[in-house]
Design a protein around this motif. Structure first.
Motif, PDB file in Angstrom:
ATOM      1  N   ASN A  50       0.857  -1.190   0.000  1.00  0.00           N
ATOM      2  CA  ASN A  50       0.000   0.000   0.000  1.00  0.00           C
ATOM      3  C   ASN A  50       0.897   1.245   0.000  1.00  0.00           C
ATOM      4  O   ASN A  50       1.537   1.570   0.989  1.00  0.00           O
ATOM      5  CB  ASN A  50      -0.914  -0.021   1.215  1.00  0.00           C
ATOM      6  CG  ASN A  50      -1.957   1.050   1.178  1.00  0.00           C
ATOM      7  OD1 ASN A  50      -1.771   2.111   0.594  1.00  0.00           O
ATOM      8  ND2 ASN A  50      -3.073   0.766   1.824  1.00  0.00           N
ATOM      9  N   GLU A  51       0.918   1.975  -1.123  1.00  0.00           N
ATOM     10  CA  GLU A  51       1.814   3.124  -1.263  1.00  0.00           C
ATOM     11  C   GLU A  51       1.457   4.262  -0.310  1.00  0.00           C
ATOM     12  O   GLU A  51       2.338   4.977   0.159  1.00  0.00           O
ATOM     13  CB  GLU A  51       1.795   3.618  -2.701  1.00  0.00           C
ATOM     14  CG  GLU A  51       2.463   2.658  -3.662  1.00  0.00           C
ATOM     15  CD  GLU A  51       2.507   3.218  -5.064  1.00  0.00           C
ATOM     16  OE1 GLU A  51       2.583   4.451  -5.215  1.00  0.00           O
ATOM     17  OE2 GLU A  51       2.474   2.405  -6.002  1.00  0.00           O
ATOM     18  N   VAL A  52       0.185   4.443  -0.021  1.00  0.00           N
ATOM     19  CA  VAL A  52      -0.230   5.520   0.879  1.00  0.00           C
ATOM     20  C   VAL A  52       0.333   5.282   2.275  1.00  0.00           C
ATOM     21  O   VAL A  52       0.855   6.206   2.915  1.00  0.00           O
ATOM     22  CB  VAL A  52      -1.777   5.635   0.916  1.00  0.00           C
ATOM     23  CG1 VAL A  52      -2.223   6.659   1.936  1.00  0.00           C
ATOM     24  CG2 VAL A  52      -2.314   5.971  -0.465  1.00  0.00           C
ATOM     25  N   ILE A  53       0.248   4.051   2.751  1.00  0.00           N
ATOM     26  CA  ILE A  53       0.769   3.734   4.083  1.00  0.00           C
ATOM     27  C   ILE A  53       2.289   3.869   4.109  1.00  0.00           C
ATOM     28  O   ILE A  53       2.855   4.439   5.043  1.00  0.00           O
ATOM     29  CB  ILE A  53       0.335   2.322   4.516  1.00  0.00           C
ATOM     30  CG1 ILE A  53      -1.175   2.283   4.718  1.00  0.00           C
ATOM     31  CG2 ILE A  53       1.061   1.903   5.791  1.00  0.00           C
ATOM     32  CD1 ILE A  53      -1.717   0.921   5.069  1.00  0.00           C
ATOM     33  N   VAL A  54       2.958   3.381   3.081  1.00  0.00           N
ATOM     34  CA  VAL A  54       4.420   3.437   3.034  1.00  0.00           C
ATOM     35  C   VAL A  54       4.905   4.885   2.999  1.00  0.00           C
ATOM     36  O   VAL A  54       5.867   5.249   3.682  1.00  0.00           O
ATOM     37  CB  VAL A  54       4.967   2.639   1.832  1.00  0.00           C
ATOM     38  CG1 VAL A  54       6.456   2.847   1.668  1.00  0.00           C
ATOM     39  CG2 VAL A  54       4.650   1.158   1.992  1.00  0.00           C
ATOM     40  N   LYS A  55       4.234   5.749   2.228  1.00  0.00           N
ATOM     41  CA  LYS A  55       4.634   7.157   2.145  1.00  0.00           C
ATOM     42  C   LYS A  55       4.402   7.896   3.461  1.00  0.00           C
ATOM     43  O   LYS A  55       5.090   8.869   3.764  1.00  0.00           O
ATOM     44  CB  LYS A  55       3.878   7.856   1.015  1.00  0.00           C
ATOM     45  CG  LYS A  55       4.371   7.480  -0.350  1.00  0.00           C
ATOM     46  CD  LYS A  55       3.600   8.225  -1.418  1.00  0.00           C
ATOM     47  CE  LYS A  55       4.076   7.787  -2.795  1.00  0.00           C
ATOM     48  NZ  LYS A  55       3.308   8.462  -3.857  1.00  0.00           N
ATOM     49  N   ASN A  56       3.412   7.486   4.229  1.00  0.00           N
ATOM     50  CA  ASN A  56       3.056   8.186   5.470  1.00  0.00           C
ATOM     51  C   ASN A  56       3.429   7.399   6.720  1.00  0.00           C
ATOM     52  O   ASN A  56       2.885   7.658   7.794  1.00  0.00           O
ATOM     53  CB  ASN A  56       1.560   8.490   5.475  1.00  0.00           C
ATOM     54  CG  ASN A  56       1.168   9.444   4.383  1.00  0.00           C
ATOM     55  OD1 ASN A  56       1.825  10.462   4.201  1.00  0.00           O
ATOM     56  ND2 ASN A  56       0.138   9.113   3.637  1.00  0.00           N
ATOM     57  N   ILE A  57       4.347   6.461   6.597  1.00  0.00           N
ATOM     58  CA  ILE A  57       4.677   5.599   7.743  1.00  0.00           C
ATOM     59  C   ILE A  57       5.249   6.405   8.903  1.00  0.00           C
ATOM     60  O   ILE A  57       5.017   6.074  10.067  1.00  0.00           O
ATOM     61  CB  ILE A  57       5.627   4.449   7.321  1.00  0.00           C
ATOM     62  CG1 ILE A  57       5.672   3.363   8.386  1.00  0.00           C
ATOM     63  CG2 ILE A  57       7.025   4.959   7.049  1.00  0.00           C
ATOM     64  CD1 ILE A  57       4.450   2.538   8.445  1.00  0.00           C
ATOM     65  N   HIS A  58       5.982   7.495   8.619  1.00  0.00           N
ATOM     66  CA  HIS A  58       6.541   8.299   9.701  1.00  0.00           C
ATOM     67  C   HIS A  58       5.440   8.999  10.499  1.00  0.00           C
ATOM     68  O   HIS A  58       5.516   9.113  11.719  1.00  0.00           O
ATOM     69  CB  HIS A  58       7.551   9.302   9.155  1.00  0.00           C
ATOM     70  CG  HIS A  58       6.973  10.282   8.183  1.00  0.00           C
ATOM     71  ND1 HIS A  58       6.662   9.938   6.885  1.00  0.00           N
ATOM     72  CD2 HIS A  58       6.644  11.592   8.328  1.00  0.00           C
ATOM     73  CE1 HIS A  58       6.170  10.994   6.267  1.00  0.00           C
ATOM     74  NE2 HIS A  58       6.144  12.012   7.118  1.00  0.00           N
ATOM     75  N   ILE A  59       4.387   9.449   9.831  1.00  0.00           N
ATOM     76  CA  ILE A  59       3.267  10.096  10.525  1.00  0.00           C
ATOM     77  C   ILE A  59       2.463   9.054  11.297  1.00  0.00           C
ATOM     78  O   ILE A  59       2.112   9.265  12.463  1.00  0.00           O
ATOM     79  CB  ILE A  59       2.367  10.826   9.512  1.00  0.00           C
ATOM     80  CG1 ILE A  59       3.139  11.964   8.857  1.00  0.00           C
ATOM     81  CG2 ILE A  59       1.106  11.349  10.193  1.00  0.00           C
ATOM     82  CD1 ILE A  59       2.433  12.592   7.682  1.00  0.00           C
ATOM     83  N   ILE A  60       2.197   7.924  10.657  1.00  0.00           N
ATOM     84  CA  ILE A  60       1.440   6.850  11.315  1.00  0.00           C
ATOM     85  C   ILE A  60       2.219   6.325  12.518  1.00  0.00           C
ATOM     86  O   ILE A  60       1.653   6.119  13.590  1.00  0.00           O
ATOM     87  CB  ILE A  60       1.140   5.715  10.317  1.00  0.00           C
ATOM     88  CG1 ILE A  60       0.225   6.221   9.205  1.00  0.00           C
ATOM     89  CG2 ILE A  60       0.527   4.519  11.031  1.00  0.00           C
ATOM     90  CD1 ILE A  60       0.080   5.264   8.040  1.00  0.00           C
ATOM     91  N   GLY A  61       3.525   6.150  12.351  1.00  0.00           N
ATOM     92  CA  GLY A  61       4.356   5.665  13.452  1.00  0.00           C
ATOM     93  C   GLY A  61       4.391   6.620  14.618  1.00  0.00           C
ATOM     94  O   GLY A  61       4.340   6.216  15.784  1.00  0.00           O
TER      95      GLY A  61
END
Length: 93
Positions: A50-61
């Motif tokens: 999932n590109e959206v999750i990978v691009k925003n992993i720092h925010i999600i983390g």
């Protein structure tokens, strides 16, 4: 949804009938652990694709870290309060 409940109840009934069979329980424990590892692997696979999750992993983390720390802090405070008010031995002498 009903299928999930039926499968779970069926598993509970069979598990209750087999709880005296220690050897079967050992195999079931190993199978359950293996299935959990496969589920985690496929979850990681779908997250990685999932590109959206990978691009925003720092925010999600970061949000996950804040939620985790808040949960732990709240649990410690409430556990202390419960111990203090309900379980601590009071010596009034």
């Amino acid at each position: 949804m009903i299928e999930i409940i039926v499968v779970m109840v069926l598993g509970m009934i069979i598990g209750n009938m087999l709880k005296q069979k220690k050897k079967i329980l050992q195999y079931v424990d190993n199978i359950v652990m293996l299935v959990i590892f496969f589920l985690l692997f496929f979850l990681g696979l779908s997250v990685g694709m999932n590109e959206v999750i990978v691009k925003n992993i720092h925010i999600i983390g970061f949000k996950a870290l804040i939620i985790t720390l808040s949960s732990v802090f709240g649990s410690v405070i409430l556990s202390w309060a419960a111990y203090h008010f309900f379980f601590r031995r009071r010596d009034w002498t």
